[in-house]
Write an enzyme that holds these catalytic residues in place. Structure first.
Site, PDB file in Angstrom:
ATOM      1  N   ASP A   1      38.633   3.843  -8.114  1.00 48.41           N
ATOM      2  CA  ASP A   1      38.855   4.693  -6.945  1.00 48.41           C
ATOM      3  C   ASP A   1      39.719   5.893  -7.332  1.00 48.41           C
ATOM      4  OD1 ASP A   1      38.623   5.414  -4.281  1.00 48.41           O
ATOM      5  OD2 ASP A   1      40.387   4.272  -3.662  1.00 48.41           O
TER       6      ASP A   1
ATOM      7  N   ASP B   1      41.711   8.938  -5.844  1.00 48.57           N
ATOM      8  CA  ASP B   1      42.290   9.248  -4.541  1.00 48.57           C
ATOM      9  C   ASP B   1      43.176  10.500  -4.627  1.00 48.57           C
ATOM     10  OD1 ASP B   1      43.197   9.156  -1.964  1.00 48.57           O
ATOM     11  OD2 ASP B   1      44.533   7.431  -2.268  1.00 48.57           O
TER      12      ASP B   1
ATOM     13  N   GLU C   1      -2.221   4.040  -8.263  1.00 44.65           N
ATOM     14  CA  GLU C   1      -1.804   5.071  -7.326  1.00 44.65           C
ATOM     15  C   GLU C   1      -0.679   5.886  -7.957  1.00 44.65           C
ATOM     16  OE1 GLU C   1      -2.604   6.189  -3.105  1.00 44.65           O
ATOM     17  OE2 GLU C   1      -3.462   4.619  -4.373  1.00 44.65           O
TER      18      GLU C   1
ATOM     19  N   ASP D   1      43.433   4.556  -8.634  1.00 41.75           N
ATOM     20  CA  ASP D   1      43.753   3.285  -7.991  1.00 41.75           C
ATOM     21  C   ASP D   1      43.061   2.138  -8.721  1.00 41.75           C
ATOM     22  OD1 ASP D   1      44.509   1.267  -6.355  1.00 41.75           O
ATOM     23  OD2 ASP D   1      43.712   2.107  -4.501  1.00 41.75           O
TER      24      ASP D   1
ATOM     25  N   LYS E   1       0.858  -1.186   0.000  1.00 43.84           N
ATOM     26  CA  LYS E   1       0.000   0.000   0.000  1.00 43.84           C
ATOM     27  C   LYS E   1       0.891   1.231   0.000  1.00 43.84           C
ATOM     28  CE  LYS E   1      -3.960   2.258   2.098  1.00 43.84           C
ATOM     29  NZ  LYS E   1      -3.470   3.552   1.600  1.00 43.84           N
TER      30      LYS E   1
ATOM     31  N   LYS F   1      -7.391  -3.256   3.671  1.00 41.48           N
ATOM     32  CA  LYS F   1      -6.137  -2.518   3.844  1.00 41.48           C
ATOM     33  C   LYS F   1      -5.691  -2.612   5.300  1.00 41.48           C
ATOM     34  CE  LYS F   1      -8.391   2.024   4.438  1.00 41.48           C
ATOM     35  NZ  LYS F   1      -8.468   3.418   3.949  1.00 41.48           N
TER      36      LYS F   1
ATOM     37  N   ARG G   1      -4.806   8.208  -5.325  1.00 45.22           N
ATOM     38  CA  ARG G   1      -5.556   7.184  -6.063  1.00 45.22           C
ATOM     39  C   ARG G   1      -6.090   7.822  -7.347  1.00 45.22           C
ATOM     40  NH1 ARG G   1      -8.958   2.841  -4.249  1.00 45.22           N
ATOM     41  NH2 ARG G   1      -9.454   1.579  -6.101  1.00 45.22           N
TER      42      ARG G   1
ATOM     43  N   ARG H   1     -17.492  -0.432  -1.066  1.00 52.21           N
ATOM     44  CA  ARG H   1     -16.521  -0.852  -0.052  1.00 52.21           C
ATOM     45  C   ARG H   1     -16.939  -2.249   0.419  1.00 52.21           C
ATOM     46  NH1 ARG H   1     -13.164   2.506   2.460  1.00 52.21           N
ATOM     47  NH2 ARG H   1     -14.510   4.316   2.073  1.00 52.21           N
TER      48      ARG H   1
END
Length: 586
Positions: free
Chosen positions: A416, A418, A73, A507, A24, A186, A29, A180
């Site tokens: 990397d 550095d 939604e 590196d 949910k 829910k 909505r 409903r």
């Protein structure tokens, strides 16, 4: 006007079997309607939202699919299971077309579709139609919501991500517009705030609450719903007997404590509050802002922290650090999955003794998994409880290898960068921009993050087996060589520090089997709690300040800007491996 099928609130979820379960989300909505006239986005109250969300409505579905109506939604996601309703509300209030376009670009909204609206058709069949449509459409702005057969798995995910709740739907249920029923339920993941009552407005029934911040009373939020008639009468009686009326409001000194259910707290406000119970066993002194922050973070019930007030960073306690880890867990754990973890522990704070640890201790909980390799007990941290347990043990830095446990090949490349000192950080920006240019020319999807120390790291996600370590070494060495050839006065691949001078060291050697790199969103053991923070490429410019990403502000940054590594997992499947191999052959 079309009306959506409505949900019935429930404190319990049904058993697996005749039901399916969905996350949910906290959003708007809406219906997504497609006809020969085009796409329209209509709210549950009939308001046309089409112009508000161009990133959803701009793509036309495949020919032959019109007309159709999807129920779903509208959300802006922080994580796969957590939506940002505050940001969505702000977005919904925008009216200027240019502002709407800018917002759509910075934090795009999604339409999470969960139903293909057809009357007299069972949910299972409607779900099939929805999947078939979205498989053909392939529109980034419209996605099908995840569906789960087993509620326990989804419940764990919702808890980890601090999501809103779960929706249960009976598989055979028809779509009943505007009704409903008990076919769609829910369940909400309530957070509980312990507060004391401060004001009652008899004109509208709202009750204000507060907590202590030190000796000062600060607003916690207000509520109106959830009180039975008896409890409402008890509450009014408290105000009349212990309080006084001023300018139409009843005022009560800190004396009566209560638990309030809510979806969250922020800036003195509750999200969807409801009264839960009076707390006659508590005193107002126990209702603190610190406790409320802890409680609404929903730590696992079986997690037992220790020494919460111990200072780990100057000005920040273990309590602060654990709250950070709790909220960052949904962002951190995906990178730790199936990876042998190395940690650096600072049991008494970053300015005291520390030690590396790669072996799983015998006394570790089951949530910290054991991986045996050549007789050595390594640890895999894949669960919230395990991560919190390590943090409670003083683990500040989390370092990860480039391959999964037991694997031969890497599932990412990391370069990397550095610099010689933190003041030379602008060299990282120049190097990163050049590398991105070259990688873009190959079609390679790359990501960038701060090291949390003085440098920066470039990440290229892969699928395991795409490239061998020998091949990825060629890539990192080639990038290093190109940087040195382009700017020899700025960059070097010289391993000896004394020979680097003021140049940035690339590196390439750091990327190798059983070597490690700092995990995304891990803190570093330095003052202010700097974060190994993922960044958006557009942030890589002269204005970037690596010291502005810390323990104190990282969660707020994620709420506002989102996660720059959100598409990291998807990018693994999109890399042009054939093109990369051709490049390696040359």
């Amino acid at each position: 006007m079309k009306r959506p099928m409505l949900l019935t609130s429930s404190d319990e979820l049904p058993e697996d079997g005749e039901w399916i379960f969905e996350p949910k989300y906290d959003g708007f909505r809406a219906f997504l309607e497609f006809s020969p006239e085009g796409i329209r986005l209509i709210s549950r109250n009939g308001k046309d939202l089409t112009e508000k969300f161009p990133e959803i409505c701009s793509a036309v579905p495949p020919p032959g699919t019109a007309p159709f109506t999807l129920d779903g939604e509208i959300v802006i996601l922080n994580t796969a299971f957590q939506a940002n309703f505050k940001l969505l509300q702000k977005r919904g209030r925008l009216k200027n077309p240019e502002s709407i376009q800018n917002a759509a670009k910075e934090r795009p909204a999604l339409f999470m579709a969960f139903d293909f609206v057809l009357k007299r058709t069972p949910l299972e069949k409607r779900k099939q139609r929805l999947t078939e449509l979205l498989d053909k459409w392939q529109h980034a702005g419209v996605q099908e919501i995840g569906t789960y057969q087993h509620v326990d798995k989804l419940r764990d995910l919702i808890h980890l991500h601090l999501g809103e709740g779960i929706i249960a739907k009976r598989c055979a249920s028809p779509y009943r517009s505007g009704e409903r029923t008990q076919h769609w339920l829910k369940w909400k993941l309530w957070k509980t705030a312990s507060v004391f009552l401060t004001h009652l407005d008899p004109s509208n029934g709202y009750v204000d609450t507060g907590v202590y911040n030190g000796e000062q009373v600060v607003a916690a939020g207000r509520f109106k719903h959830g009180l039975s008639n008896d409890k409402a009468a008890t509450l009014r009686q408290f105000f009349k007997e212990k309080g006084k009326k001023e300018k139409g409001l009843w005022t009560l000194p800190p004396s009566v404590c209560a638990d309030i259910h809510c979806l969250g707290t922020e800036n003195g406000e509750f999200r969807e509050p409801a009264f839960h119970q009076f707390r006659f066993d508590q005193t107002p002194d126990e209702c603190t802002e610190q406790k409320m922050t802890w409680d609404v973070s929903l730590f696992p019930d079986h997690f037992e922290p220790t020494n919460l007030e111990k200072e780990l960073f100057p000005g920040s306690t273990k309590r602060d650090y654990l709250v950070y880890i709790r909220h960052m867990a949904p962002y951190m754990l995906p990178y730790m999955k199936e990876k042998k973890l190395t940690i650096i522990r600072f049991p008494d704070g970053i300015h005291n003794d520390s030690f590396f640890q790669k072996h799983r201790p015998d006394y570790a909980p089951e949530s910290l998994k054991l991986w045996m390799e050549k007789g050595e007990p390594f640890m895999l941290c894949e669960e919230l409880h395990g991560l919190l347990w390590l943090a409670n043990q003083g683990a500040i830095e989390f370092h990860l290898p480039f391959e999964k446990a037991g694997a031969v090949h890497p599932d990412e490349i990391v370069l990397d960068l550095d610099p010689p000192e933190k003041e030379a950080f602008p060299l990282c920006i120049t190097a990163a921009q050049l590398c991105r240019k070259w990688l873009d020319e190959l079609g390679v999807i790359s990501f960038v993050k701060l090291s949390g120390s003085k440098g920066m790291q470039l990440h290229i996600p892969l699928q395991e087996g795409d490239l061998s370590y020998e091949e990825t070494r060629v890539i990192t060495e080639t990038l290093g060589r190109l940087l040195v050839e382009t700017k020899p006065d700025l960059f070097t691949v010289e391993r000896l520090k004394r020979k680097r001078g003021s140049r940035l060291y690339i590196d390439s050697v750091q990327h190798g089997k059983n070597k490690t790199i700092i995990a995304p969103y891990s803190l570093r053991a330095k003052d202010n709690g700097p974060v190994a923070a993922p960044l958006y490429w557009e942030e890589i410019d002269e204005h970037l300040n690596p010291r502005s990403f810390t323990l104190d502000n990282m969660l707020e940054r994620l709420q506002v800007r989102g996660d720059p590594f959100q598409s990291y997992e998807k990018a693994r499947t999109l890399q042009p491996i054939d093109q990369i191999k051709k490049f390696l052959d040359h």
